[in-house]
Design an enzyme around this catalytic site. Structure first.
Site, PDB file in Angstrom:
ATOM      1  N   CYS A  23      56.364  -5.618  57.871  1.00  0.00           N
ATOM      2  CA  CYS A  23      56.853  -5.242  56.728  1.00  0.00           C
ATOM      3  C   CYS A  23      56.528  -6.268  55.578  1.00  0.00           C
ATOM      4  O   CYS A  23      55.862  -7.138  56.155  1.00  0.00           O
ATOM      5  CB  CYS A  23      58.222  -5.088  56.488  1.00  0.00           C
ATOM      6  SG  CYS A  23      59.052  -4.132  55.271  1.00  0.00           S
ATOM      7  N   CYS A  80      56.655  -0.310  55.943  1.00  0.00           N
ATOM      8  CA  CYS A  80      56.461   0.031  54.572  1.00  0.00           C
ATOM      9  C   CYS A  80      55.263   0.236  53.986  1.00  0.00           C
ATOM     10  O   CYS A  80      54.339  -0.345  54.740  1.00  0.00           O
ATOM     11  CB  CYS A  80      57.324  -1.204  53.894  1.00  0.00           C
ATOM     12  SG  CYS A  80      56.412  -2.828  53.729  1.00  0.00           S
ATOM     13  N   CYS A  87      48.197  -5.432  55.770  1.00  0.00           N
ATOM     14  CA  CYS A  87      48.284  -6.057  57.161  1.00  0.00           C
ATOM     15  C   CYS A  87      46.937  -6.045  57.699  1.00  0.00           C
ATOM     16  O   CYS A  87      46.059  -5.147  57.630  1.00  0.00           O
ATOM     17  CB  CYS A  87      49.121  -4.781  57.955  1.00  0.00           C
ATOM     18  SG  CYS A  87      49.170  -5.407  59.955  1.00  0.00           S
TER      19      CYS A  87
END
Length: 153
Positions: free
Chosen positions: A14, A86, A93
């Site tokens: 996240c 999220c 990421c």
């Protein structure tokens, strides 16, 4: 649960590693036991939100060891699954080799304003939504239909 040569390695990501990813880490560890090795991290880690700890502990999930960690800590490690929880983390990421990328979008309970009870209810709703998704995912991933019967918070 079915016997495995090694636990399934899961990284949950996240943005701040303060609420949603921490809930998912604790819940998956609680539900999966020895069948999973789970970690959480953030693209911009801060600290675990106190209401995260509170809503986990109120359903009997141990939150004592939770702490915010950077996704960089896990660079170079192989995971079976990398789950972003999220939208912002999904965009930021880094690719993790060997890991199947999964994305689940949950609202950020930390962004909710209002009374403490209203904020607490937002954390509970996200916790319960994450628990439901994890329970179903785990039952399919481990091919264990008994997991579908795990009690939800």
């Amino acid at each position: 649960m079915s016997a495995r040569a090694r636990p399934i390695r899961v990284l949950i990501v996240c943005t701040h590693n303060a609420a949603r990813s921490q809930m998912a880490e604790a819940l998956l560890r609680w539900m999966g036991g020895d069948a999973v090795e789970v970690h959480s991290s953030g693209t911009e880690p801060t600290q675990v939100h106190p209401l995260t700890v509170r809503v986990l502990e109120e359903i009997g999930v141990d939150a004592s060891g939770l702490r915010a960690k950077s996704v960089e800590k896990f660079r170079g490690q192989a995971f079976d699954y990398v789950i972003t929880v999220c939208d912002q983390a999904r965009e930021r990421c880094p690719y993790v080799p060997g890991g199947e990328q999964i994305h689940w979008s949950f609202p950020d309970p930390s962004a909710v304003e209002g009374s403490e009870e209203e904020r607490l209810e937002a954390f509970r709703q996200v916790r319960d939504a994450i628990a439901q998704r994890l329970r179903l995912w785990l039952s399919v991933t481990l091919r264990d239909p008994k997991l579908r019967q795990l009690p939800l918070p």
